[in-house]
Design an enzyme around this catalytic site. Structure first.
Site, PDB file in Angstrom:
ATOM      1  N   HIS B  55       0.854  -1.191   0.000  1.00  0.00           N
ATOM      2  CA  HIS B  55       0.000   0.000   0.000  1.00  0.00           C
ATOM      3  C   HIS B  55       0.891   1.242   0.000  1.00  0.00           C
ATOM      4  O   HIS B  55       2.047   1.194   0.445  1.00  0.00           O
ATOM      5  CB  HIS B  55      -0.903  -0.006   1.240  1.00  0.00           C
ATOM      6  CG  HIS B  55      -2.100  -0.906   1.111  1.00  0.00           C
ATOM      7  ND1 HIS B  55      -3.155  -0.882   1.989  1.00  0.00           N
ATOM      8  CD2 HIS B  55      -2.401  -1.849   0.179  1.00  0.00           C
ATOM      9  CE1 HIS B  55      -4.063  -1.773   1.619  1.00  0.00           C
ATOM     10  NE2 HIS B  55      -3.628  -2.383   0.524  1.00  0.00           N
ATOM     11  N   GLU B  57       0.959   3.828   1.880  1.00  0.00           N
ATOM     12  CA  GLU B  57       1.471   4.214   3.208  1.00  0.00           C
ATOM     13  C   GLU B  57       2.663   3.353   3.620  1.00  0.00           C
ATOM     14  O   GLU B  57       3.648   3.846   4.176  1.00  0.00           O
ATOM     15  CB  GLU B  57       0.388   4.047   4.290  1.00  0.00           C
ATOM     16  CG  GLU B  57      -0.875   4.836   4.070  1.00  0.00           C
ATOM     17  CD  GLU B  57      -1.947   4.022   3.346  1.00  0.00           C
ATOM     18  OE1 GLU B  57      -1.627   3.393   2.302  1.00  0.00           O
ATOM     19  OE2 GLU B  57      -3.097   4.022   3.809  1.00  0.00           O
ATOM     20  N   CYS B  85      -6.125   1.553   6.032  1.00  0.00           N
ATOM     21  CA  CYS B  85      -6.709   0.275   6.462  1.00  0.00           C
ATOM     22  C   CYS B  85      -6.038  -0.162   7.775  1.00  0.00           C
ATOM     23  O   CYS B  85      -5.134   0.504   8.282  1.00  0.00           O
ATOM     24  CB  CYS B  85      -6.480  -0.776   5.381  1.00  0.00           C
ATOM     25  SG  CYS B  85      -4.759  -1.314   5.244  1.00  0.00           S
ATOM     26  N   CYS B  88      -2.195  -0.619   7.515  1.00  0.00           N
ATOM     27  CA  CYS B  88      -1.445   0.631   7.480  1.00  0.00           C
ATOM     28  C   CYS B  88      -1.561   1.390   8.799  1.00  0.00           C
ATOM     29  O   CYS B  88      -0.602   2.033   9.238  1.00  0.00           O
ATOM     30  CB  CYS B  88      -1.915   1.473   6.302  1.00  0.00           C
ATOM     31  SG  CYS B  88      -1.473   0.712   4.720  1.00  0.00           S
TER      32      CYS B  88
END
Lengths: 153, 153
Positions: B55, B57, B85, B88
């Protein structure tokens, strides 16, 4: 190709290697349940790797996905010596792991039986089967207790 | 050294780059609030990178930690175009991010305002300040809506 009769034994070896490197002792392996082959493995390493995400599970998932050339590890099993945290639970779900087997539970930071209980959330879109390996619980927990005892002493 | 007056603009650029690569458009940057310097950045890339954890992040946090040689990014700010999410959110907490600024909210997969609301859990041991950037909410959300609209068509 590495085949083990007990993948948790390998995860415990990886946890001991983490402790020897000065890291919190947690180890993880990703296994193909059809063949017993180890597809990826990891030892907890955030401090040494300068990586806040370098938990054993994340390293094992990333190495398995790199090996297979696919970000989805559909149906593979993940063995880990400690109940995964929220970060790792999220990664397990994204990777479509078929079954999670963990040894020691983690009331302070776990996210499977504790805290967010992530796999029960409506925002979790893939839930693996979950099993606690009672036979390895004490050994995995002793590794952690011994690590923190010597760090305090 | 890259200094921006509006780090969310750079995060939106990274989100557009993700879409161009066929990935869900999310972008993130880690910024030193004292200088405005961008320390790390990421564009969502799990499919192309064969990495379920890739992801925006996570990539931004890992690159910032590698750059600083420290798994803790204490006090740094993270700008991201979508509500993080659970994976993260956990990583943000481990990295000791001082402030999280996100654009669009994510009722389906977010873990800050939705689902586990991770920073409010007792098993979360570091909570950043959290701010939603209302000025970028629509632009970040439009990128996502357009991406999924064209994929369906």
């Amino acid at each position: 190709m590495t085949i083990l009769t007990n993948p948790m034994s390998r995860a415990l070896e990886l946890a001991r290697a983490a402790a020897d490197a000065g890291e919190v002792p947690v180890g993880a392996v990703v296994v193909d349940p059809a063949t017993g082959e180890i597809i990826g493995e990891g030892a907890n390493a955030p401090v040494m790797a300068h990586d806040p995400t370098a938990h054993a599970e994340i390293i094992a998932l990333r190495s398995a996905a790199a090996k297979l050339g696919n970000y989805r590890l559909t149906g593979l099993h993940l063995y880990v010596t400690l109940e995964p945290c929220a970060m790792c639970a999220g990664a397990i779900s994204f990777a479509r792991i078929g079954k999670l087997i963990f040894a020691a539970s983690d009331p302070k930071g776990g996210a499977i039986l504790h805290g967010p209980r992530f796999f029960g959330q409506q925002t979790c879109h893939w839930r693996p089967e979950v099993e606690q390996d009672e036979a390895s619980d004490v050994e995995a927990g002793d590794l952690l207790r011994e690590f923190f005892r010597t760090r305090r002493g």
